[in-house]
Design a protein around this motif. Sequence first.
Motif, PDB file in Angstrom:
ATOM      1  N   PRO A  14      55.833 164.621 -14.262  1.00 41.45           N
ATOM      2  CA  PRO A  14      54.385 164.854 -14.260  1.00 41.45           C
ATOM      3  C   PRO A  14      53.677 163.857 -13.346  1.00 41.45           C
ATOM      4  O   PRO A  14      54.188 162.774 -13.071  1.00 41.45           O
ATOM      5  CB  PRO A  14      53.995 164.643 -15.732  1.00 41.45           C
ATOM      6  CG  PRO A  14      55.250 164.891 -16.505  1.00 41.45           C
ATOM      7  CD  PRO A  14      56.360 164.402 -15.622  1.00 41.45           C
ATOM      8  N   ALA A  15      52.480 164.229 -12.912  1.00 41.14           N
ATOM      9  CA  ALA A  15      51.711 163.311 -12.078  1.00 41.14           C
ATOM     10  C   ALA A  15      51.298 162.073 -12.865  1.00 41.14           C
ATOM     11  O   ALA A  15      51.285 160.961 -12.336  1.00 41.14           O
ATOM     12  CB  ALA A  15      50.488 164.017 -11.516  1.00 41.14           C
ATOM     13  N   VAL A  16      50.955 162.267 -14.143  1.00 44.24           N
ATOM     14  CA  VAL A  16      50.516 161.157 -14.998  1.00 44.24           C
ATOM     15  C   VAL A  16      51.204 161.278 -16.355  1.00 44.24           C
ATOM     16  O   VAL A  16      51.228 162.369 -16.944  1.00 44.24           O
ATOM     17  CB  VAL A  16      48.984 161.176 -15.214  1.00 44.24           C
ATOM     18  CG1 VAL A  16      48.555 160.105 -16.213  1.00 44.24           C
ATOM     19  CG2 VAL A  16      48.252 160.994 -13.891  1.00 44.24           C
ATOM     20  N   GLU A  17      51.746 160.169 -16.832  1.00 46.77           N
ATOM     21  CA  GLU A  17      52.301 160.087 -18.183  1.00 46.77           C
ATOM     22  C   GLU A  17      51.858 158.755 -18.796  1.00 46.77           C
ATOM     23  O   GLU A  17      52.354 157.703 -18.410  1.00 46.77           O
ATOM     24  CB  GLU A  17      53.830 160.129 -18.165  1.00 46.77           C
ATOM     25  CG  GLU A  17      54.445 161.366 -17.561  1.00 46.77           C
ATOM     26  CD  GLU A  17      55.954 161.227 -17.400  1.00 46.77           C
ATOM     27  OE1 GLU A  17      56.687 161.671 -18.307  1.00 46.77           O
ATOM     28  OE2 GLU A  17      56.383 160.661 -16.373  1.00 46.77           O
ATOM     29  N   LEU A  18      50.931 158.814 -19.737  1.00 47.16           N
ATOM     30  CA  LEU A  18      50.475 157.620 -20.447  1.00 47.16           C
ATOM     31  C   LEU A  18      50.842 157.761 -21.915  1.00 47.16           C
ATOM     32  O   LEU A  18      50.558 158.796 -22.533  1.00 47.16           O
ATOM     33  CB  LEU A  18      48.961 157.434 -20.317  1.00 47.16           C
ATOM     34  CG  LEU A  18      48.370 157.353 -18.905  1.00 47.16           C
ATOM     35  CD1 LEU A  18      46.858 157.160 -18.974  1.00 47.16           C
ATOM     36  CD2 LEU A  18      49.023 156.254 -18.089  1.00 47.16           C
ATOM     37  N   SER A  19      51.463 156.729 -22.463  1.00 52.73           N
ATOM     38  CA  SER A  19      51.882 156.754 -23.858  1.00 52.73           C
ATOM     39  C   SER A  19      51.399 155.502 -24.576  1.00 52.73           C
ATOM     40  O   SER A  19      51.842 154.393 -24.255  1.00 52.73           O
ATOM     41  CB  SER A  19      53.413 156.857 -23.947  1.00 52.73           C
ATOM     42  OG  SER A  19      53.857 156.828 -25.280  1.00 52.73           O
ATOM     43  N   ASP A  20      50.456 155.685 -25.513  1.00 53.80           N
ATOM     44  CA  ASP A  20      49.918 154.593 -26.322  1.00 53.80           C
ATOM     45  C   ASP A  20      49.460 153.430 -25.453  1.00 53.80           C
ATOM     46  O   ASP A  20      49.707 152.260 -25.747  1.00 53.80           O
ATOM     47  CB  ASP A  20      50.967 154.116 -27.334  1.00 53.80           C
ATOM     48  CG  ASP A  20      50.369 153.229 -28.428  1.00 53.80           C
ATOM     49  OD1 ASP A  20      49.181 153.398 -28.740  1.00 53.80           O
ATOM     50  OD2 ASP A  20      51.101 152.357 -28.946  1.00 53.80           O
ATOM     51  N   VAL A  21      48.772 153.733 -24.347  1.00 48.51           N
ATOM     52  CA  VAL A  21      48.376 152.712 -23.379  1.00 48.51           C
ATOM     53  C   VAL A  21      47.151 151.937 -23.860  1.00 48.51           C
ATOM     54  O   VAL A  21      46.115 152.514 -24.189  1.00 48.51           O
ATOM     55  CB  VAL A  21      48.107 153.345 -21.994  1.00 48.51           C
ATOM     56  CG1 VAL A  21      47.364 152.368 -21.085  1.00 48.51           C
ATOM     57  CG2 VAL A  21      49.422 153.772 -21.351  1.00 48.51           C
ATOM     58  N   VAL A  22      47.311 150.624 -23.871  1.00 42.77           N
ATOM     59  CA  VAL A  22      46.210 149.709 -24.166  1.00 42.77           C
ATOM     60  C   VAL A  22      45.922 148.919 -22.901  1.00 42.77           C
ATOM     61  O   VAL A  22      46.852 148.413 -22.247  1.00 42.77           O
ATOM     62  CB  VAL A  22      46.581 148.748 -25.315  1.00 42.77           C
ATOM     63  CG1 VAL A  22      45.512 147.681 -25.492  1.00 42.77           C
ATOM     64  CG2 VAL A  22      46.783 149.524 -26.607  1.00 42.77           C
ATOM     65  N   ALA A  23      44.657 148.829 -22.528  1.00 43.28           N
ATOM     66  CA  ALA A  23      44.247 148.034 -21.366  1.00 43.28           C
ATOM     67  C   ALA A  23      43.023 147.226 -21.753  1.00 43.28           C
ATOM     68  O   ALA A  23      42.142 147.724 -22.466  1.00 43.28           O
ATOM     69  CB  ALA A  23      43.935 148.936 -20.173  1.00 43.28           C
ATOM     70  N   THR A  24      42.974 145.994 -21.296  1.00 43.88           N
ATOM     71  CA  THR A  24      41.856 145.121 -21.642  1.00 43.88           C
ATOM     72  C   THR A  24      41.072 144.733 -20.392  1.00 43.88           C
ATOM     73  O   THR A  24      41.631 144.599 -19.305  1.00 43.88           O
ATOM     74  CB  THR A  24      42.353 143.836 -22.341  1.00 43.88           C
ATOM     75  OG1 THR A  24      43.231 143.131 -21.458  1.00 43.88           O
ATOM     76  CG2 THR A  24      43.094 144.171 -23.627  1.00 43.88           C
ATOM     77  N   LEU A  25      39.780 144.562 -20.583  1.00 41.91           N
ATOM     78  CA  LEU A  25      38.886 144.080 -19.532  1.00 41.91           C
ATOM     79  C   LEU A  25      38.117 142.906 -20.098  1.00 41.91           C
ATOM     80  O   LEU A  25      37.320 143.072 -21.033  1.00 41.91           O
ATOM     81  CB  LEU A  25      37.921 145.184 -19.079  1.00 41.91           C
ATOM     82  CG  LEU A  25      38.538 146.415 -18.416  1.00 41.91           C
ATOM     83  CD1 LEU A  25      37.457 147.442 -18.105  1.00 41.91           C
ATOM     84  CD2 LEU A  25      39.275 146.030 -17.139  1.00 41.91           C
TER      85      LEU A  25
END
Length: 225
Positions: A14-25
């Motif tokens: 797939p073009a995008v596969e995100l699984s349980d992604v956490v990102a902080t800013l």
Amino acid sequence: MASLQDVHHAAAAPAVELSDVVATLGGYPALAGVDLTVGRGEVVALRGPNGAGKTTVLRVCAGLCGIARGAGRVLGLDLVDERAAVRERVGLIGHRNGLYGDLTVAENVRFWGATVGATTREIGSAMAAMAVDGRLADVQVRSLSAGQRRRTALAVLMVRRAELWLLDEPHSGLDATGRDELDLVLRLAADAGATIVVASHEIDRVAALASRTVTIESGRVAEDR
């Protein structure tokens, strides 16, 4: 060296596969466990209130924002270990178009085309497809309308051979004519097989182009339909 099996798997992924992604800013969890898959050639609309995490999803997919937890792949590339390679193969257009105002349209497209060894024919085709050839080619970007700048930025995505287009509020700042022009550009790109993820408050417009609408709320996917 990658094997033929590895190459085939990357092409089929797939073009995008995100699984349980956490990102902080700045220590704040902008994404709190996102699960999202986008197939090759899909057009997906992202909707949600301001601050929901739509822009962060795009920046993660562009390799510009790191993942604090979870797993992600874009175009078969790992978003932790291969972010530089991801950035070479995707294009992100946000509130800034990534263009040089003191250069002409043609100079901007040629400059970015040179980074991937694009031919003169490819450059001309990209400019023609986005209707920024002819008289517009020699106009400095700072003198263009917002819609013309947006089309120039999309021509850059084409000439860079971006495999995934990530667009953040692309209709923002455009008048009615500019919005219609952008819709046409996105339809042409989709018809040509581009994978496009669009974050927009103009959801009725984008939904007319998209195969799916994904709602982001509080840093998570609240709905995917």
